[in-house]
Design a protein around this motif. Structure first.
Motif: not given
Length: 597
Positions: A46, A162-166, A168-170, A172
């Motif tokens: 991660n 600030n990249k954690a959300e991105e 998770e989106k990748r 998904r």
């Protein structure tokens, strides 16, 4: 089981195997094996994924890994998958010119390199790579260029929260049709071609390999072959799926030491490994007391009856045979296996080249099960494999579940199924040439035996036709002769010639020991290999080995080389296959001289 994109699938595996170690590697300074647990591994994946996102890696971007087998290799691989990017593996010993070609064609912006060897090479070619923006070194780089950094610095440079959300989106959005990797073929003829494999290809491979039983959490496997090769990499993914612990063998030359320390239950192997063990064991027995040889041969006969004539065909051995086997195991098999570090082996996958049936049978007689198979990068490895029972060691086994295999024109083996590649990267013409509709043309020739097992005969493009019109398969001849203790490498030639000749790189240590035994004096290796006693010695050995060959297959003349074929000189591919054209051009004068009467 439903198999998923590795970007998501890894999280499921972590939950299943939380209490186990996933990786172990040798700390050379402390002389101890260090471990990484599943949760710690996932944490590193991660952090690496977040750091890659911080560098602006987009979905579908190519990220190269140029390194030896080491834990960071797998961490980086899974991190690349997690952000829907594509891994481009390079062999640790890849020459600069080959690396330059691959990195330029894939336009890799980021390259992970292993140690100083690869770091020195990337520095030598980086000016020719306009796409390259960042080099990250798994080891601490010596005199790093700006903005190069070590892997540890790279993943700890910031929190990247600030990249954690991105990230998770990748995960998904990940699709099974995402390109997972581009694996470049050896390039024995022409330039290397990048095999494009998707996550769907890898998922299908995991599904079809469910036929391999008795691979359980807590089992161990040594990563001996390069992770850049589809055989080892696909096997490691299976180990991850089953919760096994992977030991990284950093230096192939240290495999005997690693085997003795780890004593694994599994390990991917190639025929050359077993040929060397076979030669060493037989040499030891033949040079020992007559009674020792007699007992050993008796034990092999017992093993032949017990394993090959009974267990192999699901036939229960009788009481007397069981008793004989117990004795043979106590005084022979167990000692051989323990000395080689193989006493815990369940089975050892073996592929990559042809293995002589007598070599495979030798180990099966002692209860060491070589699961011989056949596959290519283009088919995500395994096409056929010999199973637990009813196997035929003169074959490459039966097709994997739901994979169709047939023999086409010119006896070419053809494959159709969900593990077949998407195509060659940026090479539509070459891709079209290897497909006949949905059927992939392997370039290998073979036939199906009466028992349904596939027998591979030769590489179609490497067949020689002698001046007398006879077809010769050089790979077959080379495989047989390479079993000899005194032959390290051999290259056979004879296309359109009246007889077959060979270039032989001897096993230097073995030939020096023979020279000492025979009191042959010499000042250097070149002088030793030109000595009449050594030439006669090799003539006699070749004559004995070639008795089973047809006359037109037999080597009539040969030359002994003081230097082996190497990857660095371009004579071998990264997977150690011969580059015949390059070898021929380099030794053309020597080869042509052997045809002068």
């Amino acid at each position: 089981m439903n198999y998923d994109h590795w970007g998501r699938f890894l999280a499921q595996k972590v939950n299943e195997h939380t209490g186990l170690d996933i990786l172990k590697w040798k700390n050379e300074k402390k002389h101890t094996w260090e471990a990484l647990s599943w949760p710690d591994f996932y944490d590193k994946v991660n952090k690496t994924a977040l750091a890659l996102l911080d560098l602006g890696v987009k979905s579908g971007d190519n990220v190269a890994i140029w390194a030896e087998n080491m834990p960071q290799w797998l961490v980086a691989d899974m991190a690349v998958f997690s952000i829907r990017a594509v891994t481009v593996p390079l062999y640790a010993n890849s020459p600069e010119v080959q690396a330059e070609y691959i990195l330029h064609e894939t336009e890799s912006r980021i390259v992970f390199v292993g140690e100083n060897e690869q770091y020195t090479k990337i520095n030598a070619i980086r000016e020719k790579l306009p796409s390259l923006k960042q080099v990250i070194v798994f080891a601490e780089p010596e005199s790093p260029e700006e903005p190069d950094m070590s892997f540890e610095t790279f993943v700890s440079a910031g929190s990247f929260a600030n990249k954690a959300e991105e990230l998770e989106k990748r995960r998904r959005d990940a699709s099974m049709e995402d390109l997972a990797t581009i694996i470049y073929t050896s390039g024995t003829t022409g330039v290397p071609k990048g095999v494009m494999l998707t996550h769907a290809n890898f998922a299908e491979t995991l599904r079809t390999h469910e036929i391999l039983l008795d691979m359980n959490p807590g089992d161990t496997s040594i990563a001996f072959l390069p992770m850049s090769h589809i055989f080892e990499r696909g096997w490691i993914y299976m180990c991850l799926n089953r919760g096994m612990t992977i030991y990284f063998n950093h230096d192939p030359r240290e495999i005997q030491t690693t085997l003795a320390e780890v004593r694994p239950t599994f390990m991917c192997t190639v025929p050359r490994f077993w040929e060397k063990v076979y030669g060493a064991v037989n040499e030891n027995i033949n040079n020992g007391p007559a009674i020792k040889k007699k007992i050993f041969n008796w034990a092999l006969k017992v093993g032949d009856s017990y394993y090959m004539n009974h267990k192999r065909v699901k036939k229960e051995p009788g009481v007397m045979l069981k008793l004989q086997h117990a004795v043979a195991n106590a005084i022979v098999y167990s000692k051989v296996k323990k000395k080689a570090g193989l006493e815990n082996a369940k089975f050892f996958p073996c592929a990559g080249a042809a293995i002589a049936p007598e070599v495979a049978t030798f180990f099966h007689r002692m209860g060491i099960h070589l699961m011989i198979g056949y596959g290519l990068s283009e088919t995500t490895a395994t096409v056929t494999v010999n199973r637990y029972y009813d196997f035929n060691l003169a074959s490459i086994g039966k097709a994997m579940p739901d994979l169709e295999v047939k023999v086409g024109e010119n006896n070419e083996i053809m494959v159709k199924g969900k593990t077949v590649m998407k195509g060659y990267y940026k090479k539509p013409i070459e891709t079209a040439e290897v497909f006949d509709g949905e059927w992939f043309k392997t370039g290998d020739a073979g036939y199906f035996g009466e028992d349904g097992n596939l027998v591979m005969t030769e590489r179609i493009k490497e067949l020689y036709k002698t001046a007398t019109g006879k077809y010769v398969a050089p790979n077959y001849i080379e495989a047989k002769l390479a079993m000899d203790k005194y032959i390290e490498q051999i290259a056979v030639f004879g296309d359109r010639k009246k007889y077959i000749i060979a270039l032989i790189a001897p096993s230097v240590q073995a030939i020096k020991e023979y020279a000492q035994k025979m009191n042959i004096a010499y000042d250097n290796l070149e002088e030793l290999l030109s000595h009449s006693g050594i030439i006669s010695f090799f003539e006699d050995r070749l004559q004995k080995i070639q008795r089973e060959f047809a006359r037109f297959e037999q080597i009539k003349k040969f030359k002994l080389l003081p230097y082996p074929f190497t990857v660095e000189t371009g004579e071998l591919t990264s997977t150690l296959k011969l580059r015949r054209k390059i070898i021929f051009e380099k030794y053309k004068e020597l080869i042509e001289g052997m045809y002068v009467d």
